[in-house]
Design a protein around this motif. Structure first.
Motif, PDB file in Angstrom:
ATOM      1  N   PHE A  99       0.328  -1.390  -0.050  1.00 33.16           N
ATOM      2  CA  PHE A  99      -0.121   0.167  -0.178  1.00 33.16           C
ATOM      3  C   PHE A  99       0.987   1.023   0.008  1.00 33.16           C
ATOM      4  N   LEU A 100       0.652   2.006  -0.961  1.00 36.35           N
ATOM      5  CA  LEU A 100       1.430   3.003  -1.049  1.00 36.35           C
ATOM      6  C   LEU A 100       0.253   4.080  -1.285  1.00 36.35           C
ATOM      7  N   PRO A 101       0.230   5.319  -0.686  1.00 33.46           N
ATOM      8  CA  PRO A 101      -0.636   6.971  -0.568  1.00 33.46           C
ATOM      9  C   PRO A 101      -0.750   7.151  -2.709  1.00 33.46           C
ATOM     10  N   ALA A 102      -1.266   7.150  -3.154  1.00 30.48           N
ATOM     11  CA  ALA A 102      -1.766   7.458  -4.051  1.00 30.48           C
ATOM     12  C   ALA A 102      -1.502   9.306  -4.669  1.00 30.48           C
ATOM     13  N   CYS A 103      -0.673   9.696  -3.624  1.00 29.90           N
ATOM     14  CA  CYS A 103       0.273  10.950  -4.246  1.00 29.90           C
ATOM     15  C   CYS A 103       0.128  11.468  -4.917  1.00 29.90           C
ATOM     16  N   ARG A 104      -0.007  13.470  -5.162  1.00 32.13           N
ATOM     17  CA  ARG A 104      -0.030  14.012  -6.603  1.00 32.13           C
ATOM     18  C   ARG A 104       0.650  13.540  -7.630  1.00 32.13           C
ATOM     19  N   TYR A 105       1.448  13.554  -7.629  1.00 31.87           N
ATOM     20  CA  TYR A 105       2.190  13.100  -8.644  1.00 31.87           C
ATOM     21  C   TYR A 105       2.798  11.850  -8.743  1.00 31.87           C
ATOM     22  N   SER A 160       0.428   1.300 -10.522  1.00 36.77           N
ATOM     23  CA  SER A 160      -0.772  -0.411 -10.088  1.00 36.77           C
ATOM     24  C   SER A 160      -2.065   0.860  -9.266  1.00 36.77           C
ATOM     25  N   ARG A 161      -3.141  -0.244 -10.215  1.00 41.56           N
ATOM     26  CA  ARG A 161      -4.301   0.446  -9.551  1.00 41.56           C
ATOM     27  C   ARG A 161      -4.944  -0.400  -8.599  1.00 41.56           C
ATOM     28  N   VAL A 162      -4.454  -1.479  -7.719  1.00 44.30           N
ATOM     29  CA  VAL A 162      -4.587  -2.081  -6.742  1.00 44.30           C
ATOM     30  C   VAL A 162      -4.195  -2.272  -5.564  1.00 44.30           C
ATOM     31  N   ASP A 163      -5.097  -1.453  -4.548  1.00 43.21           N
ATOM     32  CA  ASP A 163      -4.842  -0.894  -3.566  1.00 43.21           C
ATOM     33  C   ASP A 163      -4.820  -2.123  -2.511  1.00 43.21           C
ATOM     34  N   VAL A 164      -3.744  -2.714  -2.246  1.00 39.97           N
ATOM     35  CA  VAL A 164      -3.695  -3.628  -1.100  1.00 39.97           C
ATOM     36  C   VAL A 164      -3.580  -2.296   0.437  1.00 39.97           C
ATOM     37  N   PHE A 165      -4.875  -2.766   1.491  1.00 38.70           N
ATOM     38  CA  PHE A 165      -3.711  -1.977   2.980  1.00 38.70           C
ATOM     39  C   PHE A 165      -3.410  -2.688   3.715  1.00 38.70           C
ATOM     40  N   ASN A 218       1.073   7.885  -9.246  1.00 39.54           N
ATOM     41  CA  ASN A 218       0.065   7.126  -8.678  1.00 39.54           C
ATOM     42  C   ASN A 218       0.086   5.982  -9.740  1.00 39.54           C
ATOM     43  N   GLY A 219       1.852   5.855 -10.781  1.00 35.50           N
ATOM     44  CA  GLY A 219       1.731   4.922 -12.028  1.00 35.50           C
ATOM     45  C   GLY A 219       0.777   3.578 -11.386  1.00 35.50           C
TER      46      GLY A 219
END
Lengths: 522, 522
Positions: free
Chosen positions: A438-444, A449-454, A446-447
């Motif tokens: 899990f990595l916060p999709a910060c503003r600059y 992965s689209r999968v958010d594993v918390f 997010n490329g």
């Protein structure tokens, strides 16, 4: 020194052959022979690095980069990192894809099958012709290379391709698959009936439908005599484009080889198409009966779609042992309808998934998995409302759809003993999936992965998240027959950083060199 | 010096307000005031750099980085590069999204609405509670920040959020949207009926349903008094979770403000839900009638789903001026059915699109556009077969679905004069889409884009390719009210490199400093 085995370490997910409704999830080690690319053993007790060292010692294995004087069987080690939510999964099998239509992906407007063919498809396929004999057109090279790239990058290790009517372009597709390391069936499309085929895109004659095919078969068998990677497949386009003579001739051609060649065609995709087939073949009891009458329904036949098959047709297909390629993205995009997969499966018919580029809009079998799940959930609303809990029974679970994408597809192409799972003795046709931390999709940025594993998800839930949100970004490595044929970043398990670390290192070394040089002059 | 205008140069694509069936594609320049974020003018004759220089000169504009002594109105220039197939498109409007359900994206198994709520949704939403008054839970911060990041990264400039029943977490969501620059309606979910709501996740009392809402409204109006970016929305979950007293009280609460507040809820999603509503409200003529009886159907009401509305219900909704949020991904994923959008549109009902996270599995409105197209193509197979060409009429074209995603959504949230298109006077809520040049997807790098533009496509075809194959990788920049709120790489048109160039520079400077330091000691 070249390794004898590749040892894959981490989490392995596949569908057991016997239970299509549940994932098998193993953690440990699995090893593959580099000689034949097959799985030679597994050990699901390996958890820590120490466990792995003990295994290596017991087996007398040493890492491939160990000093030369060390003796032992050399092995290469590839890890799926637990903390990065990586896992191994069988390669996807695309049982129906039209390679030359790839540039038309997403271009179908609001058409349905028959007008789509005339407006988009035939003109594109015709453009693969070449004015020079035996020299494929530049477009063929550009497009076919891209199709193989995109499908590999989406984890497709086996594809059953429709090409065009052109021999040299079809041969080129075969060569590209072999060179790039993708297993494939390669079919030169046969269409000789001027009643439906356009005059600018049709076999020169019925006889040519057969003889041009022989040229392709002979080329493919010359570059891969054992059919290890690529095999020819006899490909009458569909009943409306083929004369009875051609269909009969093609069936005989397939049967004349030992073992008999595969066949592939389309069936019962669209209601207007079915109506037109009935008009063209008034003596046949059904669409399936047309193919059966000319000997095209065999245990090595792949029938794409089968959306509107009658119960009698389903029984006939089952009796002949022919297989169905389910192409849900295409069936929705062209408004063809929903194939009742559960009913086919319950009758014992073998079903796999197909992208059906470019009726389908995506080269990804993962997208086909999603669409198979989605349309199966809508089936209860199609036609007369199913009684009681019948609607629920029509639903395909995520696990069942993944089964179709791997084991199912393998059975459709008669390779169920070789690919589609991680059983001992099977070929290592596989992909490594990277979900990432899990990595916060910060503003600059997010490329990745689209999968958010918390972090609180179990493995089964991670697989569901992959199915519903994953894409080619999550495919980190693809192997066919034990060989890495597509890989991103440090997939081979070494300590390599990303490319930027090389840039950084080069920068630092460069600056250091300049300064050192100047100091020397002082 | 701060620029007075931002001049956007390149290709602009939007749907004209009057013709939802055709794209308007313009090439040239469009300028936005940095004072109010609104579009002040366009010039579709600008093609070359020289044209642009002439325009600047005529207007008395100079680039913001011109020397200080130069006089003139400062402007910033942002280009969509033609050779990279870049274009500007209105920001997407997500008319229905449950922010706290985001971690459950892709987790629904084979459930349908009512068991999905109990198995997945209520436990997740309940976990947003905090043991400390006025301090939101860490999970709320982590999840809500990610939702805003992911939706912005997918081009969503406006979202109508359902939060949870918790005041502090709901307020946090409002703050995050304001800080991150995403326009939003923020709704604290109201559910006070113990017959359906679980005991661990329910408003403390019917009275609290109202008073807790007032707290949220007052907080939101304190941080954004004019409602420029965020506004409260009264959010009774749906008929089964709310008592009649609460529904009436919430309708009165919304009406007590000037202008009246927005309302949002669910309607007619699933056949079992509809059956249960009839049992719970035996005196009501229909599901829509339940809401109407308690004053919840207003011109500022957003009704999610509306899959199985009867013609009478459709008429009632139209008469009251309430709007429909169509959530096709969710309706398919939960097997709810297919909303007959064409029929609603033909009746004059306003329709927009929603992701309905996590009934829907994707935070992308582009995915909702695709799914809206796909399910509309399956509608002809649902229920009794439509006669003649009726089936074809139910189909939504790509253009119509894009209209729903922009103009339609804007009308659903009563902002049709402000957002959803590029008309003069509208707010610049927009995204820059980057399709990229055709690059062979070579073996070790295919990550830039899934869209393959071969070079012979017209703009309309490129838009179709974007719709069917695009994803967040293609979103290069997102503006809300003229402010850049999300951007990748060199979106502002400057010469900035990627983050790695900073790493490289830092490395070089660091090494230089170390060496300089050592030299000084010599």
């Amino acid at each position: 020194m070249a390794p004898t085995y590749i040892v894959f370490v981490g989490t392995f997910v596949h569908l057991p052959r016997s239970t299509p409704t549940a994932l098998a999830i193993h953690q440990g080690a699995l090893w593959v022979s580099t000689a034949d690319g097959r799985i030679k053993g597994t050990d699901w007790t390996i958890i820590t690095d120490r466990d792995l060292r003990v295994l290596l010692k017991e087996k007398g294995w040493i890492p491939e980069d160990a000093p030369r004087y060390k003796s032992g069987t050399r092995v290469s080690i590839v890890r799926a990192r637990e903390e990065q939510n990586e896992f191994f999964f069988p390669g996807f099998i695309d049982t129906h894809i039209h390679a030359p239509q790839y540039p038309n992906n997403g271009l179908f407007g609001s058409t349905t099958l028959l007008d789509w063919l005339k407006q988009y498809t035939f003109p594109m396929e015709a453009s693969f012709g070449s004015s020079l004999p035996n020299i494929p057109s530049p477009r063929a090279f550009r497009v076919y290379n891209q199709v193989v790239s995109r499908t590999l990058a989406n984890g497709t290790t086996f594809a059953s391709y429709f090409a065009t009517i052109h021999v040299s372009a079809t041969n080129l597709l075969a060569t590209l698959c072999q060179k790039r390391g993708q297993r494939a069936l390669i079919g030169r499309v046969c269409m000789d009936n001027p009643d439906f085929s356009p005059d600018y895109y049709i076999d020169p004659s019925t006889e040519d439908s057969i003889t041009l095919n022989k040229e392709v078969i002979s080329y493919i068998q010359s570059i891969d005599p054992k059919g290890t990677m690529i095999k020819p497949v006899i490909t009458p386009r569909f009943a409306l484009t083929c004369t009875p003579t051609a269909m009969r001739g093609l069936a005989d051609l397939a049967a004349s080889y030992s073992p008999p060649l595969h066949l592939q065609t389309h069936i019962s995709e669209n209601t207007q198409e079915i109506h037109d087939v009935h008009c063209q073949f008034p003596d046949a009891a059904s669409y399936a009966d047309v193919y059966d009458a000319y000997g095209l329904l065999t245990p090595r036949t792949i029938l794409a779609h089968g959306v509107h098959l009658s119960p009698d047709e389903q029984d006939l297909i089952h009796d002949r042992g022919a297989k169905i390629s389910h192409c849900p993205a295409s069936n929705s995009a062209l408004g063809s309808g929903i194939c009742p997969v559960r009913i086919l499966l319950d009758k014992g018919i073998t079903v796999g998934l197909g992208t059906d580029i470019s009726g389908g809009y995506s080269p990804s079998i993962l997208e086909a998995v999603r669409q198979a799940c989605l349309v199966s959930r809508l089936l209860r609303h199609v036609g007369p409302a199913p009684e009681g809990d019948e609607g629920r029974k029509l639903v395909l679970s995520v696990e069942e759809a993944l089964y179709l994408a791997t084991r199912g597809g393998a059975a459709v192409v008669n390779m169920e003993d070789d690919i589609g799972g991680f059983d001992i003795g099977m070929l290592w046709d596989a992909q490594m999936i990277h979900l990432g931390r899990f990595l916060p999709a910060c503003r600059y940025d997010n490329g990745e992965s689209r999968v958010d594993v918390f972090g609180w998800e179990e493995w089964g839930e991670k697989i569901h998240k992959w199915v519903w949100s994953g894409d080619d970004r999550n495919v980190k490595g693809v192997w066919v027959g034990g060989k890495l044929v597509y890989g991103r970043n440090d997939v081979e398990g070494g300590n390599r950083g990303g490319w930027w670390s090389w840039v950084l290192s080069a920068g630092v070394v460069g600056v250091g060199a300049v300064i050192a040089f100047r100091r020397l002059r002082l």
